[in-house]
Design an enzyme around this catalytic site. Structure first.
Site, short mmCIF file in Angstrom:
data_model
loop_
_atom_site.label_atom_id
_atom_site.label_comp_id
_atom_site.label_asym_id
_atom_site.label_seq_id
_atom_site.Cartn_x
_atom_site.Cartn_y
_atom_site.Cartn_z
N ILE A 108 -11.06 16.87 0.76
CA ILE A 108 -10.31 15.65 0.46
C ILE A 108 -9.24 15.98 -0.57
O ILE A 108 -9.55 16.39 -1.69
CB ILE A 108 -11.23 14.55 -0.11
CG1 ILE A 108 -12.45 14.34 0.78
CG2 ILE A 108 -10.45 13.24 -0.28
CD1 ILE A 108 -13.55 13.53 0.12
N ASN A 165 -5.27 13.00 2.11
CA ASN A 165 -5.18 11.69 1.46
C ASN A 165 -4.13 11.62 0.36
O ASN A 165 -3.55 10.57 0.12
CB ASN A 165 -6.57 11.34 0.89
CG ASN A 165 -6.50 10.23 -0.14
OD1 ASN A 165 -6.33 9.06 0.19
ND2 ASN A 165 -6.63 10.60 -1.42
N TYR A 206 9.69 7.52 1.02
CA TYR A 206 8.26 7.35 1.30
C TYR A 206 8.02 6.97 2.76
O TYR A 206 7.18 7.58 3.44
CB TYR A 206 7.69 6.27 0.38
CG TYR A 206 6.23 5.98 0.57
CD1 TYR A 206 5.26 6.90 0.20
CD2 TYR A 206 5.80 4.76 1.12
CE1 TYR A 206 3.91 6.64 0.37
CE2 TYR A 206 4.45 4.48 1.29
CZ TYR A 206 3.51 5.43 0.91
OH TYR A 206 2.16 5.15 1.08
N LYS A 218 6.03 9.25 5.69
CA LYS A 218 4.86 8.75 6.40
C LYS A 218 5.12 8.60 7.90
O LYS A 218 4.22 8.82 8.72
CB LYS A 218 4.42 7.42 5.79
CG LYS A 218 3.86 7.54 4.38
CD LYS A 218 2.64 8.45 4.33
CE LYS A 218 1.99 8.45 2.96
NZ LYS A 218 0.79 9.31 2.90
N THR A 274 -4.78 0.35 -6.58
CA THR A 274 -4.73 1.75 -7.01
C THR A 274 -3.59 1.97 -8.00
O THR A 274 -2.77 1.09 -8.25
CB THR A 274 -4.48 2.68 -5.80
OG1 THR A 274 -3.20 2.36 -5.23
CG2 THR A 274 -5.57 2.53 -4.75
#
Length: 253
Positions: free
Chosen positions: A6, A87, A154, A158, A191
């Site tokens: 991870i 991640n 960004y 993605k 987050t």
């Protein structure tokens, strides 16, 4: 035995994924710049193998060196399956085109897109040597398919990750491997990334007030909830290779 790798496991969604996998008795390799002692203690408590490896995912040479060592250590144990969670991600720079700085642009693309490509490529190249199944989970974003002013870099990184995921799935199917690669869009979570977004200038990010409202009205998803649904999908949901899953559909199923 199953092993999970991870990236960005020291906090946020990565930390929650690691905790959930340790509960499932799956060995975890955490890759981040800082170690999460809570994960280490949980692994000791559960009697599960756990290792933290420091890596700066914006440095290609470091990625190659670190993940070659990780791959060597795991594959020599003849694992039944490797779960690779790409991640780690960064949202900066949040700024309109014409006002962007070069350094954060390059770092964003390296962490969000180049690192997952390099890591996935390495593990898929090594897997046939031990006939090990590799399941790759690329954490993506709704910004990959919807444009947000100020998020050009960004969203582009993605979107590139989604295309990489879908193309790799086609290739693996053609090669008739048992490997699986999926995308996962986790939605708007509570987050550090959200804190970064909320601290942005309204001039740079047009939808700033909406994202502040998510926090004020308690509309942000908890990372533990998101991680639980993702891990259930990966371990017991028979995920469809090449598909980009969204947390909303998993919460509704």
């Amino acid at each position: 035995m199953k092993y999970a790798i991870i990236t960005g496991a020291s906090k946020g969604l990565g930390e929650s994924i690691a905790k959930r996998l340790l509960q499932e008795q799956i060995a975890v390799i955490s890759v981040s710049r800082t170690e999460n002692i809570e994960l280490k203690n949980l692994a000791i408590e559960k009697g599960i193998e756990f290792k933290h490896v420091s890596c700066n995912l914006s440095l290609e040479k470091e990625i190659q060196e670190v993940f070659m060592e990780i791959a060597h250590c795991i594959f020599e144990k003849n694992p039944t399956e490797i779960l690779l969670f790409n991640n780690a991600g960064v949202i900066e720079p949040i700024q309109k085109v014409g006002n962007l700085d070069q350094t954060p642009i390059i770092r964003n693309i390296k962490v969000n897109l180049i690192a997952p490509i390099l890591i996935t490529n390495l593990f898929l190249s090594q897997a046939p040597l031990t006939n090990t199944k590799v399941t790759v989970i690329n954490v993506t974003s709704g910004a990959a398919i919807r444009s947000f002013e100020g998020w050009s870099v960004y969203g582009s990184s993605k979107a590139g990750l989604n295309m990489f995921t879908q193309t790799t799935a086609i290739e693996q199917a053609d090669l008739k491997t048992k490997n699986v690669i999926i995308g996962f869009s986790p939605g708007v979570m509570d987050t550090g990334m959200q804190e970064t977004i909320r601290s942005t200038s309204g001039d740079a990010f047009k939808e700033l007030e909406k994202f502040k409202e998510y926090k004020e009205k308690n509309l942000l998803l908890e990372t533990d909830t998101v991680a639980q649904r993702l891990v259930e999908l990966v371990l017991r949901g028979n995920p469809e290779s090449g598909r980009v899953y969204h947390i909303k559909e998993l919460l509704e199923s």
